[in-house]
Design a protein around this motif. Structure first.
Motif, mmCIF file in Angstrom:
data_model
loop_
_atom_site.group_PDB
_atom_site.id
_atom_site.type_symbol
_atom_site.label_atom_id
_atom_site.label_comp_id
_atom_site.label_asym_id
_atom_site.label_seq_id
_atom_site.Cartn_x
_atom_site.Cartn_y
_atom_site.Cartn_z
ATOM 1 N N GLU A 114 8.035 74.663 39.561
ATOM 2 C CA GLU A 114 9.037 73.660 39.201
ATOM 3 C C GLU A 114 9.608 73.867 37.806
ATOM 4 O O GLU A 114 10.431 73.083 37.353
ATOM 5 C CB GLU A 114 8.425 72.241 39.245
ATOM 6 N N SER A 153 11.835 75.633 35.199
ATOM 7 C CA SER A 153 12.969 76.543 35.042
ATOM 8 C C SER A 153 12.683 77.605 33.994
ATOM 9 O O SER A 153 13.078 78.766 34.154
ATOM 10 C CB SER A 153 14.224 75.763 34.660
ATOM 11 N N THR A 190 16.994 76.790 42.309
ATOM 12 C CA THR A 190 18.142 75.949 42.659
ATOM 13 C C THR A 190 19.165 76.011 41.521
ATOM 14 O O THR A 190 18.805 76.288 40.369
ATOM 15 C CB THR A 190 17.701 74.489 42.852
ATOM 16 N N PRO A 191 20.434 75.735 41.808
ATOM 17 C CA PRO A 191 21.441 75.705 40.736
ATOM 18 C C PRO A 191 21.084 74.699 39.630
ATOM 19 O O PRO A 191 21.276 74.987 38.454
ATOM 20 C CB PRO A 191 22.727 75.308 41.458
ATOM 21 N N ALA A 192 20.545 73.548 40.002
ATOM 22 C CA ALA A 192 20.175 72.544 38.998
ATOM 23 C C ALA A 192 19.086 73.089 38.078
ATOM 24 O O ALA A 192 19.133 72.911 36.859
ATOM 25 C CB ALA A 192 19.712 71.261 39.672
ATOM 26 N N LEU A 193 18.109 73.763 38.661
ATOM 27 C CA LEU A 193 17.016 74.340 37.882
ATOM 28 C C LEU A 193 17.557 75.394 36.922
ATOM 29 O O LEU A 193 17.206 75.425 35.750
ATOM 30 C CB LEU A 193 15.990 74.956 38.835
ATOM 31 N N GLN A 194 18.452 76.222 37.415
ATOM 32 C CA GLN A 194 19.010 77.291 36.586
ATOM 33 C C GLN A 194 19.874 76.746 35.462
ATOM 34 O O GLN A 194 19.993 77.360 34.400
ATOM 35 C CB GLN A 194 19.789 78.278 37.451
ATOM 36 N N SER A 195 20.481 75.593 35.646
ATOM 37 C CA SER A 195 21.372 75.038 34.624
ATOM 38 C C SER A 195 20.601 74.383 33.476
ATOM 39 O O SER A 195 21.203 74.000 32.486
ATOM 40 C CB SER A 195 22.335 74.031 35.253
ATOM 41 N N GLU A 196 19.290 74.263 33.597
ATOM 42 C CA GLU A 196 18.487 73.614 32.560
ATOM 43 C C GLU A 196 18.285 74.505 31.319
ATOM 44 O O GLU A 196 17.866 74.013 30.286
ATOM 45 C CB GLU A 196 17.103 73.253 33.096
#
Length: 158
Positions: A120, A122, A148-154
């Motif tokens: 979980e 990033s 996930t895209p959300a994870l990568q954007s962190e």
């Protein structure tokens, strides 16, 4: 020789330099020509302790050290770089976590591999995928399925 992956993180005392020094130390544990490190990423700290953002990366190397001996070496490097274990998820000069030890699944009092929670985080998954995009975790899950895209954007790549 076993291929291992180690997470690096720091948010005190020149974090990028801390990671550079840690990489130099990790290089000495590696079989020649097997050391690699991801880009450095900036990430928000975990937990509720107010502290600066972290600089994170993942290193890969092949070693003949047994898992607990490798853990001892990682903790030695942390201590040499001023690590103090005062507050859980608190600020630190250096944090080195053994993420993967080949395909082994290890559960002993001092060590859990794969590292708990890595699926979980990033700041672990993104640099790990940079090094080995097609990695299959010991549980059989492709690493790409966790990104996930959300994870990568962190994260912000430095």
């Amino acid at each position: 020789m076993t291929r291992v992956f180690i997470a690096l993180g720091a948010n005190l005392d020149s974090p990028e330099q801390q990671l550079n020094s840690a990489c130099e130390a990790l290089f000495t544990l590696a079989k020649p020509d097997t050391f690699a490190v991801s880009s450095y990423y900036r990430s928000a700290p975990m937990g509720e302790v107010e502290q600066p953002d972290y600089v994170n990366a993942v290193a890969s190397l092949e070693t003949d050290l047994e898992p607990l001996i490798l853990l001892d070496e990682l903790q030695r490097i942390e201590l040499e770089q001023g690590r103090q274990r005062l507050v859980r998820w608190g600020p630190r000069t250096l944090d080195l976590d053994l993420l993967l030890y080949g395909d082994a699944i290890i559960e002993v009092p001092r060590l859990t591999v794969p590292h708990y929670g890595m699926n979980e985080r990033s700041f672990v998954l993104v640099p790990l995928a940079e090094l080995v995009p097609n990695l299959i975790l010991p549980c059989g899950t492709p690493l790409q399925h966790l990104l996930t895209p959300a994870l990568q954007s962190e994260l912000v790549q430095l």
